[in-house]
Design a protein around this motif. Structure first.
Motif, PDB file in Angstrom:
ATOM      1  N   GLN A 369       9.370  70.950 180.882  1.00 45.48           N
ATOM      2  CA  GLN A 369       8.570  69.585 179.886  1.00 45.48           C
ATOM      3  C   GLN A 369      10.232  69.748 178.370  1.00 45.48           C
ATOM      4  N   ARG A 370      10.370  70.774 178.122  1.00 45.67           N
ATOM      5  CA  ARG A 370      11.450  70.475 177.092  1.00 45.67           C
ATOM      6  C   ARG A 370      12.524  69.058 177.829  1.00 45.67           C
ATOM      7  N   ARG A 371      12.809  69.517 178.323  1.00 44.13           N
ATOM      8  CA  ARG A 371      13.923  68.850 178.918  1.00 44.13           C
ATOM      9  C   ARG A 371      12.774  66.973 179.633  1.00 44.13           C
ATOM     10  N   MET A 372      12.169  66.949 179.699  1.00 46.95           N
ATOM     11  CA  MET A 372      10.762  65.442 179.780  1.00 46.95           C
ATOM     12  C   MET A 372      10.902  64.821 178.396  1.00 46.95           C
ATOM     13  N   VAL A 373      10.353  65.359 178.213  1.00 43.50           N
ATOM     14  CA  VAL A 373      10.336  65.385 176.008  1.00 43.50           C
ATOM     15  C   VAL A 373      11.752  64.259 175.762  1.00 43.50           C
ATOM     16  N   THR A 374      12.333  65.423 175.925  1.00 48.35           N
ATOM     17  CA  THR A 374      13.901  64.902 175.579  1.00 48.35           C
ATOM     18  C   THR A 374      14.671  63.900 176.379  1.00 48.35           C
ATOM     19  N   TRP A 375      14.214  63.781 177.564  1.00 47.02           N
ATOM     20  CA  TRP A 375      14.528  62.582 178.469  1.00 47.02           C
ATOM     21  C   TRP A 375      14.205  61.265 177.150  1.00 47.02           C
ATOM     22  N   ASP A 376      12.543  61.328 177.924  1.00 49.40           N
ATOM     23  CA  ASP A 376      12.174  60.758 176.697  1.00 49.40           C
ATOM     24  C   ASP A 376      12.476  60.181 175.630  1.00 49.40           C
ATOM     25  N   ALA A 377      12.822  61.150 174.674  1.00 49.89           N
ATOM     26  CA  ALA A 377      13.204  60.697 173.289  1.00 49.89           C
ATOM     27  C   ALA A 377      14.865  60.160 173.440  1.00 49.89           C
ATOM     28  N   GLU A 378      15.459  61.000 174.053  1.00 51.55           N
ATOM     29  CA  GLU A 378      16.390  59.854 174.439  1.00 51.55           C
ATOM     30  C   GLU A 378      17.018  58.996 174.857  1.00 51.55           C
ATOM     31  N   LYS A 379      15.617  58.674 175.492  1.00 52.82           N
ATOM     32  CA  LYS A 379      16.247  56.902 176.920  1.00 52.82           C
ATOM     33  C   LYS A 379      16.801  57.539 177.908  1.00 52.82           C
ATOM     34  N   SER A 380      17.128  58.482 178.477  1.00 54.64           N
ATOM     35  CA  SER A 380      18.230  59.202 179.455  1.00 54.64           C
ATOM     36  C   SER A 380      17.796  58.066 180.981  1.00 54.64           C
ATOM     37  N   LEU A 381      17.034  57.535 180.885  1.00 57.44           N
ATOM     38  CA  LEU A 381      16.777  56.937 182.557  1.00 57.44           C
ATOM     39  C   LEU A 381      18.061  56.048 183.213  1.00 57.44           C
ATOM     40  N   PRO A 382      18.116  54.792 182.084  1.00 55.73           N
ATOM     41  CA  PRO A 382      19.616  54.486 182.649  1.00 55.73           C
ATOM     42  C   PRO A 382      20.616  55.997 183.421  1.00 55.73           C
ATOM     43  N   GLY A 383      20.888  56.999 182.084  1.00 59.14           N
ATOM     44  CA  GLY A 383      22.486  56.642 182.295  1.00 59.14           C
ATOM     45  C   GLY A 383      21.615  58.315 183.992  1.00 59.14           C
ATOM     46  N   LEU A 384      21.082  58.598 183.725  1.00 51.84           N
ATOM     47  CA  LEU A 384      20.815  59.478 184.499  1.00 51.84           C
ATOM     48  C   LEU A 384      20.684  58.214 186.034  1.00 51.84           C
ATOM     49  N   LEU A 385      20.126  57.285 185.719  1.00 48.63           N
ATOM     50  CA  LEU A 385      20.548  56.740 187.560  1.00 48.63           C
ATOM     51  C   LEU A 385      21.858  56.396 187.846  1.00 48.63           C
ATOM     52  N   ALA A 386      22.550  56.340 186.665  1.00 44.50           N
ATOM     53  CA  ALA A 386      23.888  56.062 186.385  1.00 44.50           C
ATOM     54  C   ALA A 386      24.882  57.365 187.128  1.00 44.50           C
ATOM     55  N   ASN A 387      24.408  58.136 187.369  1.00 46.72           N
ATOM     56  CA  ASN A 387      25.340  59.726 186.346  1.00 46.72           C
ATOM     57  C   ASN A 387      24.969  59.996 187.863  1.00 46.72           C
ATOM     58  N   THR A 388      23.772  60.267 188.666  1.00 46.65           N
ATOM     59  CA  THR A 388      23.118  61.554 189.436  1.00 46.65           C
ATOM     60  C   THR A 388      23.305  60.931 191.139  1.00 46.65           C
ATOM     61  N   ALA A 389      24.047  61.181 191.581  1.00 42.40           N
ATOM     62  CA  ALA A 389      23.943  60.781 192.707  1.00 42.40           C
ATOM     63  C   ALA A 389      22.924  61.080 193.345  1.00 42.40           C
TER      64      ALA A 389
END
Length: 546
Positions: A369-389
């Motif tokens: 849950q901490r990770r999900m809230v952090t990713w939402d706050a930091e808008k991590s979706l584009p970076g995760l898509l780019a950097n996760t195989a």
């Protein structure tokens, strides 16, 4: 010691557990969830007690969601059913007395028993230990208060630490001022007896009178809180013809019977566990009722341990548990990454310069849950898509139901339950919810940014909608805003399909059925096992073709 009945019972339970081992509670017919009560009274209470957080509303479809969010934002601890704000084990002594004919039994006390793990020890008694007891008794009709003389007599006994609440509760049930026959009708978990029921029970119809007679073999009427209802099915359609009662003769309007329909008796025990579907046979002495093949009842996901074959491609999931839960059935869940709790309007916004005052993500206990809230706050979706195989992206839109907080200057956060745990309140910004006037225009703009982001991705759209009923035929549309959310979801899926070169997974209607025994609880988007197996089969077929 805290003493009270009905709403006072809720307060007594709540405050006794907050004082931990220093306090005891003696309660009768308590509410255990404020929102599971008369809506008019709930609205009056919330809007007058918490006017800064709870607005007046005439909307029925979103009422429960709205009030739940408002209670969370106002830090109103509305329920003693979950351990988040109440643990009966923290009390020194507890005696909860429940009148058997009171609607609070099924709506409030049974959820309390189940949530906290009370065990039946017979005679209508349920215990965590002899000092923490729930007792079913019969002292009047419906939501009758415990008579004053019973309160005085047995409260005096409760003050004697030499006697356990279990003993005292049984004394109440057997008191001459109560009806002791309640013992045989007290709620029990009857699921272990289902094979015997299949062998002994039968049901037949008198078509001319519109009545169904049910034979229970050697099981007494009302045993263990046994209740019987009647549904009709035809293909993937079903309708409730008679609500649940202890009567073994069920009367329904014969003009409502569909041509060619299969009538089924649905049985539940006093703890609201589904027991079986019993086909109704035509009575030899009455006109024959044409029947179709009985509908297969989907199996609960938590009842089946068999694992499904693995999915070969590594998948990036952006969505919710309706997609992620399916991978729990696999021998080797091949999930590259999973992003949830971040609706598209939030995920496609710019990150905030700082979190709102009072919000601290470290307050959340769960690492996920901490990770999900952090990713939402930091808008991590584009970076995760780019950097996760990953080999493909699977998207579902069930989390689009979550409220969005516009913090100003382009900053947006998801008002998820997890974010509320971190201290986010609805007053940190302007709240935007499904059904609000400008919601879809904001969503359409954000969806276009997501479409642009995914242009070079292999996208599989898991087109999931909310279920209108559970596997027992229980209607969910009165409890959840099913129709509103499905209308919005239809628009959203259409926008993504038009903008993306994606493959779509759809579901036959008979699989869009909620599971009342799902491990995450009953919800219109917690489905039976057949739903998840269909998803995995469709996914393998898509990946094999591609």
């Amino acid at each position: 010691m805290f003493v009270g009945g009905s709403g006072g019972g809720f307060a007594a339970l709540y405050y006794a557990s907050r004082l931990n081992s220093d306090a005891s509670a003696f309660v009768w017919n308590p509410q255990t969830d404020i929102l599971a009560y008369n809506r008019t009274f709930v609205d009056t209470y919330l809007t007058q007690a918490f006017p800064a957080h709870c607005a007046a509303t005439e909307e029925t479809t979103t009422w429960l969601n709205q009030r739940s969010e408002e209670c969370a934002a106002a830090d109103v601890h509305r329920s003693v059913v979950t351990e988040e704000h109440h643990d009966p084990r923290s009390m020194r002594r507890l005696l909860l007395l429940q009148n058997i004919s009171d609607w609070h039994l099924s709506a409030h006390t049974v959820p309390y028993l189940k949530a906290h793990g009370f065990m039946s020890v017979g005679t209508g008694s349920y215990v965590l230990n002899p000092n923490l007891t729930v007792q079913i008794a019969n002292w009047g009709q419906g939501h009758a208060p415990l008579p004053t003389e019973l309160v005085i007599d047995h409260l005096r006994a409760f003050l004697d630490s030499g006697r356990s609440p279990l003993e005292i509760g049984r004394d109440v049930a057997l008191d001459e001022r109560c009806d002791p026959t309640v013992m045989s009708r007290a709620p029990m978990d009857l699921r272990p007896l289902v094979p015997e029921f299949h062998d002994q029970w039968s049901a037949a119809i008198e078509a001319t009178t519109g009545s169904v007679r049910i034979s229970l073999g050697n099981i007494p009427e009302g045993y263990g809180g046994l209740r019987l209802g009647l549904i009709q099915t035809s293909g993937t359609s079903r309708e409730q013809l008679a609500w649940f009662s202890t009567d073994t003769t069920i009367v329904f309007p014969p003009e409502k019977l569909w041509p060619g329909a299969q009538l089924m008796v649905v049985a539940r025990d006093g703890l609201n566990n589904h027991l079986l579907h019993l086909p109704v046979e035509p009575d030899a002495s009455s006109a024959e009722v044409p029947t179709s093949d009985s509908q297969t009842v989907p199996t609960s996901i938590k009842e089946v341990d068999a694992k499904e074959p693995a999915v070969t491609a590594s998948l990036f999931i952006y969505g919710s548990c309706v997609t992620r839960d399916a991978f729990a059935l696999l021998e080797r869940p091949n999930v590259a990454e999973y992003v949830a709790r971040s609706p598209i309007v939030s995920a496609m916004a710019a990150p905030a310069a700082s979190l709102p005052v009072g919000m601290d993500i470290d307050l959340i206990d769960s690492a996920f849950q901490r990770r999900m809230v952090t990713w939402d706050a930091e808008k991590s979706l584009p970076g995760l898509l780019a950097n996760t195989a990953h080999g493909a992206v699977v998207i579902d839109l069930i989390d689009e139901r979550l409220g969005i907080l516009d913090l100003g200057d382009g900053a947006v956060l998801s008002l998820s339950t997890e974010a509320v745990k971190a201290g986010l309140t609805r007053h940190a910004g302007t709240l935007l919810r499904v059904g609000d006037p400008d919601f879809l225009s904001r969503w359409d703009a954000a969806a276009q940014r997501l479409i642009n982001l995914l242009q070079d991705e292999r996208v599989i759209l898991n087109r999931v909608f909310w279920a209108a009923e559970d596997q027992n035929g229980q209607d969910l549309t009165q409890k959840f805003p099913v129709d509103l959310n499905n209308q919005v979801l239809d628009h959203m899926y259409r926008i993504l399909q038009e903008g993306l070169d994606c493959t779509v997974i759809d579901y036959p209607r008979n699989l869009m059925v909620a599971d009342s025994e799902h491990r995450w609880g009953l919800s219109p988007f917690h489905f039976t096992r057949g739903f998840y197996v269909h998803f995995l089969d469709s996914l393998r077929e898509i990946l094999d073709e591609q």
